[in-house]
Design a protein around this motif. Structure first.
Motif, PDB file in Angstrom:
ATOM      1  N   LEU A 234      18.129  -6.126   4.025  1.00 46.85           N
ATOM      2  CA  LEU A 234      18.592  -4.740   4.122  1.00 46.85           C
ATOM      3  C   LEU A 234      18.961  -4.461   5.577  1.00 46.85           C
ATOM      4  O   LEU A 234      18.146  -3.963   6.357  1.00 46.85           O
ATOM      5  CB  LEU A 234      17.512  -3.759   3.654  1.00 46.85           C
ATOM      6  CG  LEU A 234      17.575  -3.281   2.199  1.00 46.85           C
ATOM      7  CD1 LEU A 234      17.279  -4.439   1.253  1.00 46.85           C
ATOM      8  CD2 LEU A 234      16.565  -2.148   1.968  1.00 46.85           C
ATOM      9  N   PRO A 235      20.190  -4.817   5.987  1.00 41.74           N
ATOM     10  CA  PRO A 235      20.626  -4.503   7.357  1.00 41.74           C
ATOM     11  C   PRO A 235      20.958  -3.010   7.477  1.00 41.74           C
ATOM     12  O   PRO A 235      21.141  -2.306   6.488  1.00 41.74           O
ATOM     13  CB  PRO A 235      21.881  -5.355   7.540  1.00 41.74           C
ATOM     14  CG  PRO A 235      21.909  -6.308   6.371  1.00 41.74           C
ATOM     15  CD  PRO A 235      21.190  -5.611   5.262  1.00 41.74           C
ATOM     16  N   GLY A 236      21.074  -2.566   8.728  1.00 41.64           N
ATOM     17  CA  GLY A 236      21.510  -1.191   8.968  1.00 41.64           C
ATOM     18  C   GLY A 236      20.481  -0.142   8.596  1.00 41.64           C
ATOM     19  O   GLY A 236      20.858   0.958   8.185  1.00 41.64           O
ATOM     20  N   CYS A 237      19.186  -0.466   8.733  1.00 43.80           N
ATOM     21  CA  CYS A 237      18.136   0.527   8.450  1.00 43.80           C
ATOM     22  C   CYS A 237      17.996   1.451   9.659  1.00 43.80           C
ATOM     23  O   CYS A 237      16.956   1.489  10.331  1.00 43.80           O
ATOM     24  CB  CYS A 237      16.817  -0.167   8.133  1.00 43.80           C
ATOM     25  SG  CYS A 237      16.825  -1.118   6.611  1.00 43.80           S
ATOM     26  N   ASN A 238      19.058   2.198   9.914  1.00 41.02           N
ATOM     27  CA  ASN A 238      19.126   3.112  11.053  1.00 41.02           C
ATOM     28  C   ASN A 238      19.039   4.550  10.581  1.00 41.02           C
ATOM     29  O   ASN A 238      19.604   4.902   9.531  1.00 41.02           O
ATOM     30  CB  ASN A 238      20.442   2.929  11.809  1.00 41.02           C
ATOM     31  CG  ASN A 238      20.466   1.695  12.668  1.00 41.02           C
ATOM     32  OD1 ASN A 238      20.202   0.592  12.200  1.00 41.02           O
ATOM     33  ND2 ASN A 238      20.777   1.866  13.940  1.00 41.02           N
TER      34      ASN A 238
ATOM     35  N   GLU B 215      10.708 -12.757  -3.457  1.00 45.47           N
ATOM     36  CA  GLU B 215       9.884 -13.592  -2.578  1.00 45.47           C
ATOM     37  C   GLU B 215       9.868 -13.098  -1.134  1.00 45.47           C
ATOM     38  O   GLU B 215       8.812 -12.982  -0.544  1.00 45.47           O
ATOM     39  CB  GLU B 215      10.384 -15.050  -2.614  1.00 45.47           C
ATOM     40  CG  GLU B 215      10.351 -15.701  -3.991  1.00 45.47           C
ATOM     41  CD  GLU B 215       8.938 -15.987  -4.471  1.00 45.47           C
ATOM     42  OE1 GLU B 215       8.023 -16.029  -3.622  1.00 45.47           O
ATOM     43  OE2 GLU B 215       8.752 -16.158  -5.692  1.00 45.47           O
ATOM     44  N   ARG B 216      11.033 -12.846  -0.582  1.00 45.73           N
ATOM     45  CA  ARG B 216      11.131 -12.477   0.830  1.00 45.73           C
ATOM     46  C   ARG B 216      12.045 -11.275   0.999  1.00 45.73           C
ATOM     47  O   ARG B 216      13.097 -11.174   0.364  1.00 45.73           O
ATOM     48  CB  ARG B 216      11.686 -13.654   1.660  1.00 45.73           C
ATOM     49  CG  ARG B 216      10.881 -14.940   1.595  1.00 45.73           C
ATOM     50  CD  ARG B 216       9.627 -14.878   2.434  1.00 45.73           C
ATOM     51  NE  ARG B 216       9.923 -14.783   3.854  1.00 45.73           N
ATOM     52  CZ  ARG B 216      10.176 -15.829   4.635  1.00 45.73           C
ATOM     53  NH1 ARG B 216      10.216 -17.062   4.121  1.00 45.73           N
ATOM     54  NH2 ARG B 216      10.397 -15.667   5.928  1.00 45.73           N
ATOM     55  N   LEU B 217      11.628 -10.362   1.909  1.00 48.71           N
ATOM     56  CA  LEU B 217      12.398  -9.163   2.211  1.00 48.71           C
ATOM     57  C   LEU B 217      12.582  -9.082   3.724  1.00 48.71           C
ATOM     58  O   LEU B 217      11.612  -9.171   4.484  1.00 48.71           O
ATOM     59  CB  LEU B 217      11.684  -7.914   1.706  1.00 48.71           C
ATOM     60  CG  LEU B 217      12.290  -6.556   2.081  1.00 48.71           C
ATOM     61  CD1 LEU B 217      13.680  -6.385   1.471  1.00 48.71           C
ATOM     62  CD2 LEU B 217      11.367  -5.409   1.636  1.00 48.71           C
ATOM     63  N   PHE B 218      13.841  -8.910   4.152  1.00 49.75           N
ATOM     64  CA  PHE B 218      14.160  -8.805   5.572  1.00 49.75           C
ATOM     65  C   PHE B 218      14.820  -7.441   5.826  1.00 49.75           C
ATOM     66  O   PHE B 218      15.903  -7.163   5.290  1.00 49.75           O
ATOM     67  CB  PHE B 218      15.117  -9.916   5.998  1.00 49.75           C
ATOM     68  CG  PHE B 218      14.546 -11.297   5.855  1.00 49.75           C
ATOM     69  CD1 PHE B 218      13.937 -11.937   6.932  1.00 49.75           C
ATOM     70  CD2 PHE B 218      14.616 -11.967   4.634  1.00 49.75           C
ATOM     71  CE1 PHE B 218      13.408 -13.210   6.797  1.00 49.75           C
ATOM     72  CE2 PHE B 218      14.104 -13.244   4.498  1.00 49.75           C
ATOM     73  CZ  PHE B 218      13.490 -13.865   5.579  1.00 49.75           C
ATOM     74  N   LEU B 219      14.175  -6.617   6.624  1.00 52.56           N
ATOM     75  CA  LEU B 219      14.708  -5.312   7.001  1.00 52.56           C
ATOM     76  C   LEU B 219      15.177  -5.397   8.450  1.00 52.56           C
ATOM     77  O   LEU B 219      14.546  -6.070   9.276  1.00 52.56           O
ATOM     78  CB  LEU B 219      13.630  -4.238   6.878  1.00 52.56           C
ATOM     79  CG  LEU B 219      12.905  -4.162   5.527  1.00 52.56           C
ATOM     80  CD1 LEU B 219      11.653  -3.296   5.644  1.00 52.56           C
ATOM     81  CD2 LEU B 219      13.836  -3.597   4.467  1.00 52.56           C
ATOM     82  N   SER B 220      16.262  -4.705   8.787  1.00 48.40           N
ATOM     83  CA  SER B 220      16.729  -4.766  10.175  1.00 48.40           C
ATOM     84  C   SER B 220      17.498  -3.509  10.550  1.00 48.40           C
ATOM     85  O   SER B 220      17.990  -2.774   9.696  1.00 48.40           O
ATOM     86  CB  SER B 220      17.592  -6.013  10.404  1.00 48.40           C
ATOM     87  OG  SER B 220      18.722  -6.025   9.569  1.00 48.40           O
ATOM     88  N   TRP B 221      17.605  -3.290  11.843  1.00 50.33           N
ATOM     89  CA  TRP B 221      18.345  -2.153  12.384  1.00 50.33           C
ATOM     90  C   TRP B 221      18.920  -2.553  13.739  1.00 50.33           C
ATOM     91  O   TRP B 221      18.557  -3.584  14.298  1.00 50.33           O
ATOM     92  CB  TRP B 221      17.457  -0.916  12.514  1.00 50.33           C
ATOM     93  CG  TRP B 221      16.348  -1.042  13.514  1.00 50.33           C
ATOM     94  CD1 TRP B 221      15.179  -1.748  13.371  1.00 50.33           C
ATOM     95  CD2 TRP B 221      16.303  -0.453  14.816  1.00 50.33           C
ATOM     96  NE1 TRP B 221      14.419  -1.644  14.500  1.00 50.33           N
ATOM     97  CE2 TRP B 221      15.076  -0.848  15.411  1.00 50.33           C
ATOM     98  CE3 TRP B 221      17.160   0.365  15.533  1.00 50.33           C
ATOM     99  CZ2 TRP B 221      14.696  -0.454  16.687  1.00 50.33           C
ATOM    100  CZ3 TRP B 221      16.784   0.768  16.815  1.00 50.33           C
ATOM    101  CH2 TRP B 221      15.561   0.364  17.367  1.00 50.33           C
ATOM    102  N   HIS B 222      19.880  -1.755  14.245  1.00 45.85           N
ATOM    103  CA  HIS B 222      20.504  -2.055  15.536  1.00 45.85           C
ATOM    104  C   HIS B 222      20.341  -0.874  16.484  1.00 45.85           C
ATOM    105  O   HIS B 222      20.341   0.284  16.073  1.00 45.85           O
ATOM    106  CB  HIS B 222      21.975  -2.433  15.376  1.00 45.85           C
ATOM    107  CG  HIS B 222      22.754  -1.538  14.478  1.00 45.85           C
ATOM    108  ND1 HIS B 222      22.833  -1.724  13.098  1.00 45.85           N
ATOM    109  CD2 HIS B 222      23.507  -0.436  14.745  1.00 45.85           C
ATOM    110  CE1 HIS B 222      23.593  -0.795  12.567  1.00 45.85           C
ATOM    111  NE2 HIS B 222      24.010   0.009  13.544  1.00 45.85           N
ATOM    112  N   GLN B 223      20.213  -1.203  17.771  1.00 51.33           N
ATOM    113  CA  GLN B 223      19.843  -0.201  18.769  1.00 51.33           C
ATOM    114  C   GLN B 223      21.020   0.585  19.333  1.00 51.33           C
ATOM    115  O   GLN B 223      20.821   1.616  19.965  1.00 51.33           O
ATOM    116  CB  GLN B 223      19.084  -0.884  19.912  1.00 51.33           C
ATOM    117  CG  GLN B 223      17.768  -1.508  19.439  1.00 51.33           C
ATOM    118  CD  GLN B 223      17.083  -2.329  20.518  1.00 51.33           C
ATOM    119  OE1 GLN B 223      17.746  -2.884  21.401  1.00 51.33           O
ATOM    120  NE2 GLN B 223      15.770  -2.422  20.458  1.00 51.33           N
TER     121      GLN B 223
END
Length: 324
Positions: free
Chosen positions: A255-259, A290-298
């Motif tokens: 889940l990219p863009g968790c801003n 199985e795997r969850l990757f969360l991310s955001w950008h500064q």
């Protein structure tokens, strides 16, 4: 989870099944997510993988990064090709006119962005000649001065790499001034697209390299929609929206863009709309088996960004940021 430039994602849960990454900007985030997908495919070749976004347009940066890594992807909803946006076409016309082709078509696109009060009646067919334009306006000091300034700008742009050239077009040649005269949603959208194109240009040393990438990316978008949905045991990554993810499951989900402002969307950050945004975020997270990757950008363009409140509700704490 070490990437080429060090750790990409840190564990959010004790067993490491949920991980979070904070990245400098959207392109760095996309690059690291694509890198992680490639590493997972090497370790777990039979796993299915998906990246889930709040909107279809959010998938574009990752689509470019996957293309660079030669990782095939499938898009259930094909977003518009961003390079066909009027702003990207304007900036391309500036680059082409300065570096290669003084065509009438390129000049018509750029001559009044920003407004220079130039008329198409000044132009002859075929190639555009600054001496001819200056001669046609020799009795009008105002237009003569505008053409001389544009001639100087084009000469400067011709000697720059694409990234420096786009920066100069926006700031030195006045294109941003024209953007900021646009009102409301259109103005915001156009500035965002200029930021997108400028960051794209950073990756290339020549106009020809940039044009080759634009062409290949357009073909990749077309192929991504024609490609069948990823089957078990294949290495095709699915890119889809939170709405489109309902009822689906994948071994690994990104889940990219968790801003904040994206998830939840800035127009849905209160009341019942906020609860709907929270529910969609939950739908996205629970697609992972199985795997969850969360991310955001500064950073988003020139603006500072912050992690979504939903990340904080999951127990995430933003790392300390030093002064810019």
């Amino acid at each position: 989870d070490e990437g080429k430039d060090g750790p990409a994602f840190s564990a959010l849960t004790p067993d490491g099944s949920v991980r979070v990454g904070a990245f400098a900007d959207e392109r760095e985030e996309a690059r690291r997510v694509a890198e992680m997908i490639g590493r997972l495919q090497g370790k777990e070749p039979g796993w299915s993988a998906a990246a889930i976004f709040r909107t279809a347009s959010g998938a574009l940066a990752l689509a470019e990064a996957l293309e660079a890594e030669k990782i095939p992807f499938f898009m259930r909803q094909r977003p518009n090709n961003p390079y066909l946006h009027p702003v990207c076409q304007d900036l391309l016309a500036y680059l082409r006119f300065a570096k290669r082709e003084r065509s009438r078509g390129n000049f018509l696109r750029i001559m009044n962005r920003p407004c220079r009060y130039l008329s198409r009646q000044l132009l002859s067919e075929g190639q555009v000649s600054f001496p001819a334009l200056l001669s046609a306006c020799r009795t009008n000091p105002f237009l003569y001065g505008n053409i001389r300034k544009l001639q100087d700008d084009i000469g400067r742009i011709a000697g720059m790499d694409p990234f420096a050239a786009v920066r100069y077009i926006r700031r030195g040649a006045g294109y941003d001034r024209w953007l900021h005269e646009l009102e409301g949603k259109k103005g915001e959208e156009y500035v965002k697209m200029a930021d997108f194109f400028q960051q794209s240009a950073r990756e290339f040393r020549t106009l020809e390299q940039l044009e080759a990438h634009i062409g290949q990316f357009g073909r990749s978008l077309e192929e991504a929609q024609k490609r069948e949905r990823a089957k078990e045991g294949t290495k095709t990554v699915e890119l889809l929206t939170m709405h489109g993810a309902k009822g689906l499951e994948f071994d690994a989900v990104f889940l990219p863009g968790c801003n904040e402002g994206l998830v939840p969307h800035k127009k849905s950050a209160s009341g019942d709309q906020l609860e709907e945004e929270r529910r969609m975020f939950y739908v996205g997270m629970t697609r992972a088996k199985e795997r969850l990757f969360l991310s955001w950008h500064q950073k988003s363009g020139e603006d500072i960004s912050f992690p979504s409140r939903f990340l904080r509700e999951c127990g995430y704490r933003e790392p300390w940021r030093g002064p810019e």
